[in-house]
Design a protein around this motif. Structure first.
Motif, PDB file in Angstrom:
ATOM      1  N   PRO A  11       0.944  -1.295   0.055  1.00  0.00           N
ATOM      2  CA  PRO A  11      -0.020   0.030  -0.021  1.00  0.00           C
ATOM      3  C   PRO A  11       0.814   1.271  -0.042  1.00  0.00           C
ATOM      4  CG  PRO A  11       0.135  -1.026   2.179  1.00  0.00           C
ATOM      5  CD  PRO A  11       0.737  -2.018   1.280  1.00  0.00           C
ATOM      6  N   PRO A  12       0.159   2.494  -0.257  1.00  0.00           N
ATOM      7  CA  PRO A  12       0.920   3.614  -0.126  1.00  0.00           C
ATOM      8  C   PRO A  12       1.650   3.791   1.333  1.00  0.00           C
ATOM      9  CG  PRO A  12      -1.325   3.976  -0.297  1.00  0.00           C
ATOM     10  CD  PRO A  12      -1.202   2.543  -0.523  1.00  0.00           C
ATOM     11  N   GLY A  13       2.945   4.183   1.426  1.00  0.00           N
ATOM     12  CA  GLY A  13       3.329   4.507   2.657  1.00  0.00           C
ATOM     13  C   GLY A  13       4.182   3.253   3.113  1.00  0.00           C
ATOM     14  N   ALA A  14       4.022   2.011   2.406  1.00  0.00           N
ATOM     15  CA  ALA A  14       4.813   0.799   2.872  1.00  0.00           C
ATOM     16  C   ALA A  14       6.397   0.788   2.662  1.00  0.00           C
ATOM     17  CB  ALA A  14       4.212  -0.299   2.138  1.00  0.00           C
ATOM     18  N   THR A  18      11.591   2.554  -1.299  1.00  0.00           N
ATOM     19  CA  THR A  18      12.855   2.496  -0.504  1.00  0.00           C
ATOM     20  C   THR A  18      13.466   1.124  -0.479  1.00  0.00           C
ATOM     21  OG1 THR A  18      11.977   4.184   0.964  1.00  0.00           O
ATOM     22  CG2 THR A  18      13.769   2.887   1.724  1.00  0.00           C
ATOM     23  N   GLN A  19      12.408   0.025  -0.452  1.00  0.00           N
ATOM     24  CA  GLN A  19      13.109  -1.212  -0.535  1.00  0.00           C
ATOM     25  C   GLN A  19      13.471  -1.632  -2.018  1.00  0.00           C
ATOM     26  OE1 GLN A  19      13.414  -3.065   2.242  1.00  0.00           O
ATOM     27  NE2 GLN A  19      12.562  -1.598   3.510  1.00  0.00           N
ATOM     28  N   ALA A  20      12.821  -1.256  -2.887  1.00  0.00           N
ATOM     29  CA  ALA A  20      13.341  -1.565  -4.255  1.00  0.00           C
ATOM     30  C   ALA A  20      14.741  -0.925  -4.423  1.00  0.00           C
ATOM     31  CB  ALA A  20      12.161  -1.095  -5.384  1.00  0.00           C
ATOM     32  N   ASN A 111       5.431  -8.940  -1.535  1.00  0.00           N
ATOM     33  CA  ASN A 111       4.050  -7.933  -0.976  1.00  0.00           C
ATOM     34  C   ASN A 111       4.249  -7.496   0.407  1.00  0.00           C
ATOM     35  OD1 ASN A 111       1.689  -6.843  -1.023  1.00  0.00           O
ATOM     36  ND2 ASN A 111       0.441  -8.963  -0.441  1.00  0.00           N
ATOM     37  N   ILE A 112       4.734  -6.142   0.629  1.00  0.00           N
ATOM     38  CA  ILE A 112       5.001  -5.545   1.792  1.00  0.00           C
ATOM     39  C   ILE A 112       3.620  -5.172   2.591  1.00  0.00           C
ATOM     40  CG2 ILE A 112       6.107  -3.757   3.044  1.00  0.00           C
ATOM     41  CD1 ILE A 112       8.077  -3.383   0.587  1.00  0.00           C
TER      42      ILE A 112
END
Ligand SMILES: [Zn+2]
Length: 214
Positions: A11-14, A18-20, A111-112
């Motif tokens: 979702p937005p804000g997950a 940054t992780q990618a 899936n975060i």
């Protein structure tokens, strides 16, 4: 795992972006975001890039078939031969099916997972600088001086319309509506990796890397 043909969901804000970026660096594969891809196609002046530019310049959403063509072109470039991390695409089940039809089978869909309450807390606390675009968070990352931008010194940080509670609820509703069929699609293919996204960013990165190494 045979390769790193991956995509990020969340979702937005997950913290997907940054992780990618971190994973791309760690695994030495390109981070392929929809926005970057469209800009890249425009810059290289491909036929699809010019087509996309027409929609974007008119302030319109770029249609699926154009986005899909641009993704196909991007993934054919040499740097994506060992893998890639898609971010922002596919967004819908028809887009996911189109990707499969192009012969691109993803090997891991990360899936975060972050609860709606946490998304509201994260996005609802955002403060943006209207002068330079810097983003702060009331609790997690406040400016050093109340209401003053650390980067440009502007006084008067604001909550963007997008980050108001009603808008966040709408963004979440449309995320869930679009994503549920996508999650099901990749679950059936056995490539979905659910990651608990409420820990700190370092823990989340480590959890993803551990999962990929399994
Ligand atoms: Zn500023």
């Amino acid at each position: 795992m045979s390769g790193y043909r991956m995509m990020m969901l969340g979702p937005p804000g997950a913290g997907k972006g940054t992780q990618a970026k971190r994973l791309a660096q760690e695994l030495e594969i390109p981070h392929v975001s929809t926005g970057d891809m469209l800009r890249d196609a425009k810059r290289r002046d491909t036929e699809l890039g010019r087509e996309a530019a027409e929609y974007m310049n008119a302030g319109k959403l770029v249609p699926d078939e154009v986005v899909i063509g641009i993704v196909a072109e991007r993934l054919e470039q040499d740097d994506a031969a060992q893998g890639f991390i898609l971010d922002g695409f596919p967004r819908t089940r028809p887009q996911a099916e189109a990707l499969t039809d192009m012969g691109v089978e993803l090997e891991a869909v990360i899936n975060i997972e972050v609860s709606d309450e946490e998304v509201v807390r994260r996005l609802g606390g955002r403060l943006s600088c209207p002068e330079c675009g810097a983003v702060y968070h009331k609790e997690a990352n406040p400016p050093s001086q109340d209401d003053v931008c650390d980067k440009c010194g502007n006084r008067g940080l604001v909550t963007r319309d997008d980050d108001r509670p009603e808008a966040i609820k709408q963004r979440l509703a449309s995320y869930h509506r679009q994503t549920a069929p996508l999650v099901e699609f990749y679950e059936q293919r056995g490539v979905l990796e659910a990651i608990a996204g409420e820990a700190g960013p370092d823990e989340v990165t480590q959890e993803i890397l551990d999962r990929l190494a399994d």
